[in-house]
Design a protein around this motif. Structure first.
Motif, PDB file in Angstrom:
ATOM      1  N   ASN A   8      17.472   8.808  21.889  1.00 54.10           N
ATOM      2  CA  ASN A   8      16.257   9.006  21.405  1.00 54.10           C
ATOM      3  C   ASN A   8      15.580   9.854  22.359  1.00 54.10           C
ATOM      4  O   ASN A   8      14.388  10.128  22.163  1.00 54.10           O
ATOM      5  N   ARG A 132      18.225  15.113  12.353  1.00 55.62           N
ATOM      6  CA  ARG A 132      18.451  13.978  13.349  1.00 55.62           C
ATOM      7  C   ARG A 132      19.883  13.755  13.875  1.00 55.62           C
ATOM      8  O   ARG A 132      20.205  13.567  14.708  1.00 55.62           O
ATOM      9  N   GLY A 174      14.141   8.702  12.135  1.00 53.84           N
ATOM     10  CA  GLY A 174      14.558   8.154  13.660  1.00 53.84           C
ATOM     11  C   GLY A 174      13.706   9.006  14.595  1.00 53.84           C
ATOM     12  O   GLY A 174      14.090   8.837  15.748  1.00 53.84           O
TER      13      GLY A 174
END
Length: 401
Positions: A8, A132, A174
């Motif tokens: 992330n 992503r 995400g």
């Protein structure tokens, strides 16, 4: 597939010492020149092209990354930025191949920031999820305006609704680090129009907002309309007072919503500053690959050819410039002072072997007296005040030796 694709990337910029970026650290800029059509204000190296050309271009960029890595042994990548053009036109697997070539060619820092510029009219959920998965962990949406009439006039291919849908898709896919680009002083735009766009954008709570005033660039359709009559008439730009009001409104509303202005036109939530751009502003090493891309390694600045046929024939840069100590000092000042945290006088001494006051004493004293500059002698830092930022073009020009 790039192995760090699912991180992330929530690490903050606070752990970076931008005053003294390590010599072995490197940022990578990948230029993707293709787009659906050029916007009417755009002077970037870009042109419409079919998808059949994307694969060959991806192959060439991967080859170039490997070639450059052979010239830069021991370098470590900390950020990657896909710009254009419209890099969100490429297929996710093409972005993955480029990132894989980078990971195989250079050491990779832990949790690198990997950004892709994204036109809201070129993506959907599946494509965003693919990016992503490929390893992109930061998106930069080119929104510009929330008003469909303004978007159409400046030549954007998306609508407000398409942006909102794809912003939601990006969150679902995400992405936890998103920038939104806004433009003010658009033709026919009122202060109320801009405020509506800004408030709608802030309501979405992106991690970062870049807010720029429209600049009329030579060679663009808007340049041809500027100050003269065309079939559409003269370009109906807001007056200077309205433009300044939009500038002040941006600062006021962004700060009210928890964003910090860390550079003249850039606002971020704490820890969400764009690391890649900070490398530019603090003169770190960056490698540009792809058609027309620029780079700077140490004391050398270079630019890749902007001729597509030549790009497929040679990787030798079109231009190479050796930077003098004076060049580097000037850039340190007028780039570093764009940032809210300003410049470390200790770092200046380490880099150049001179006290900053011996080089810039009269200029620093002039703007300190006028209230445009703060010289914090206890913290050994120099930075522009709000008043200085407001007239930064005039102040920064005085740091050219």
């Amino acid at each position: 597939m790039y192995s760090s694709s699912m991180r992330n990337n929530a690490a903050e910029t606070a752990d970076w010492n931008f005053d003294d970026l390590p010599e072995q650290d490197l940022s990578l800029y990948v230029h993707f020149p293709y787009c659906v059509r050029k916007c009417r204000y755009c002077d970037f190296l870009s042109f419409p092209c079919g998808e059949n050309d994307f694969e060959a271009y991806t192959d060439r960029v991967c080859e170039e990354i490997r070639f450059r890595a052979g010239q830069l042994p021991g370098m470590r990548l900390r950020t990657v930025f896909f710009g254009g053009g419209t890099p969100s036109l490429m297929q996710p697997q093409q972005a993955a191949r480029i990132l894989q070539a980078a990971a195989e060619s250079f050491a990779m820092a832990k949790d690198p920031e990997i950004t892709m510029e994204c036109n809201p009219g070129t993506v959907d959920y599946d494509r965003l999820a693919g990016f992503r998965q490929a390893g992109i962990n930061r998106l930069s949406f080119g929104l510009q305006s929330m008003k469909d009439d303004e978007l159409a006039y400046i030549g954007r291919i998306h609508t407000r609704q398409e942006f909102l849908a794809n912003y939601a898709h990006a969150r679902k896919a995400g992405f936890e680090n998103i920038n939104i680009d806004l433009m003010s002083a658009l033709p026919g735009q009122s202060l109320a129009d801009y405020e509506e766009t800004l408030r709608e954008t802030l309501a979405l709570q992106p991690e970062h907002i870049s807010a720029y005033s429209l600049i009329i660039e030579e060679g663009t359709p808007f340049w041809n309309m500027y100050g003269e009559k065309t079939a559409e008439g003269a370009l109906p730009l807001p007056d200077e007072d309205a433009e300044r009001a939009m500038y002040y409104l941006t600062k006021k509303l962004c700060m009210q919503h928890g964003y910090q202005r860390y550079e003249i036109s850039n606002y971020a939530k704490p820890g969400r500053e764009c690391r890649h751009n900070l490398v530019y502003w603090y003169r770190g090493n960056y490698l540009g690959v792809g058609l027309g891309a620029s780079g700077m390694i140490g004391s050398r600045r270079f630019r890749v050819t902007a001729d597509l046929e030549k790009y497929f024939l040679t990787f030798e840069p079109q231009e190479v410039t050796a930077l003098s100590e004076q060049d580097k000092m000037e850039e340190t000042m007028f780039l570093g002072l764009r940032c809210r945290r300003g410049i470390s006088t200790d770092s200046f001494r380490r880099k150049f072997g001179m006290d900053i006051w011996n080089v810039y004493g009269p200029v620093l004293e002039k703007y300190e007296r006028s209230g445009h500059l703060v010289c914090d002698r206890e913290q050994h830092r120099i930075r522009l005040t709000d008043r200085g930022i407001d007239v930064s073009n005039i102040v920064l020009a005085d740091f050219l030796l």
